[in-house]
Design a protein around this motif. Sequence first.
Motif, PDB file in Angstrom:
ATOM      1  N   SER A 194     -11.780   4.452  -3.404  1.00 15.55           N
ATOM      2  CA  SER A 194     -11.938   5.888  -3.172  1.00 15.55           C
ATOM      3  C   SER A 194     -11.440   6.325  -1.796  1.00 15.55           C
ATOM      4  N   ALA A 195     -11.597   5.479  -0.773  1.00 14.04           N
ATOM      5  CA  ALA A 195     -11.128   5.855   0.571  1.00 14.04           C
ATOM      6  C   ALA A 195      -9.614   6.067   0.610  1.00 14.04           C
ATOM      7  N   PRO A 196      -8.798   5.103   0.145  1.00 18.18           N
ATOM      8  CA  PRO A 196      -7.349   5.366   0.130  1.00 18.18           C
ATOM      9  C   PRO A 196      -6.963   6.514  -0.795  1.00 18.18           C
ATOM     10  N   VAL A 197      -7.702   6.711  -1.882  1.00 19.33           N
ATOM     11  CA  VAL A 197      -7.413   7.836  -2.776  1.00 19.33           C
ATOM     12  C   VAL A 197      -7.621   9.159  -2.043  1.00 19.33           C
ATOM     13  N   LEU A 198      -8.671   9.262  -1.233  1.00 22.63           N
ATOM     14  CA  LEU A 198      -8.913  10.482  -0.468  1.00 22.63           C
ATOM     15  C   LEU A 198      -7.789  10.747   0.537  1.00 22.63           C
ATOM     16  N   VAL A 199      -7.258   9.682   1.131  1.00 23.05           N
ATOM     17  CA  VAL A 199      -6.134   9.841   2.058  1.00 23.05           C
ATOM     18  C   VAL A 199      -4.917  10.405   1.329  1.00 23.05           C
ATOM     19  N   VAL A 200      -4.657   9.880   0.137  1.00 22.15           N
ATOM     20  CA  VAL A 200      -3.523  10.371  -0.648  1.00 22.15           C
ATOM     21  C   VAL A 200      -3.746  11.819  -1.063  1.00 22.15           C
ATOM     22  N   TYR A 201      -4.974  12.144  -1.488  1.00 21.01           N
ATOM     23  CA  TYR A 201      -5.298  13.532  -1.816  1.00 21.01           C
ATOM     24  C   TYR A 201      -4.983  14.457  -0.642  1.00 21.01           C
ATOM     25  N   SER A 202      -5.441  14.072   0.541  1.00 22.02           N
ATOM     26  CA  SER A 202      -5.268  14.940   1.712  1.00 22.02           C
ATOM     27  C   SER A 202      -3.793  15.129   2.055  1.00 22.02           C
ATOM     28  N   LEU A 203      -3.004  14.060   1.965  1.00 24.99           N
ATOM     29  CA  LEU A 203      -1.576  14.175   2.281  1.00 24.99           C
ATOM     30  C   LEU A 203      -0.846  15.041   1.262  1.00 24.99           C
ATOM     31  N   CYS A 204      -1.124  14.816  -0.022  1.00 25.84           N
ATOM     32  CA  CYS A 204      -0.442  15.579  -1.069  1.00 25.84           C
ATOM     33  C   CYS A 204      -0.863  17.048  -1.042  1.00 25.84           C
ATOM     34  N   PHE A 205      -2.156  17.295  -0.834  1.00 27.35           N
ATOM     35  CA  PHE A 205      -2.626  18.677  -0.803  1.00 27.35           C
ATOM     36  C   PHE A 205      -2.079  19.410   0.419  1.00 27.35           C
TER      37      PHE A 205
END
Length: 221
Positions: A196-207
């Motif tokens: 979940s931590a790396p997924v949140l990083v990807v979410y933040s970059l893409c958003f």
Amino acid sequence: MKQSQVYEFKDKLFLTLNANQRGGIILGLVIGVASFLGGMGAGEYGRTWGAFLLNLMFFFSISLGGVAFGNMQDIIGALWARPIKRLHESFGAFMPCAFVGFLIFLLAVSQGFLHADEVYPWISSPQLLHSFPGKNQWLQPSWMIGRDIAALVIIMSLSAWHFKLTIKPDLALLAGDKDEAFREGEFSREKLRFFSAPVLVVYSLCFTLLVFDLTGHSLSL
């Protein structure tokens, strides 16, 4: 109600809409479509598409925020949040609608459909880019639309993966298989806590990319 009692009470767990609620939803949709068509009929193409985009981005951010909040809880193993987890994760139901809405908008911009390209001055007037060195490559329409679609696909793929893992135990409980539900629950908790931590990083970059491209440049260069 205890988790082990989900199967016994499963018929009471699903939200049903009465006639007034369904009518309210339909009325809201009709008003939205009528407003869009009214803006187009008045010749306010740029403002109408801009309003569509900003509303879409606003509700998409709420939807993604609900899913991201679930990821945050998974990282720390927040068992206290189990009663409300499905509530904020339910916001993610709007994400497929938002994905389709963004695709329609980007396609309209790329083709100039109903003057959607007026939202971005450098697309409706390409000569503007020549006055801004450094942006003339980043803001090329095909490159901008391509990377934004890629960001949307990444967000949708990760959220679908999240929902597949987190809902599986509940589906097993609804089917009456308690042993399978607890096995799936333990498996999903461990996997989500790790990823979940790396997924949140990807979410933040893409958003951030989507907001910067689609709304940050919509009013001026």
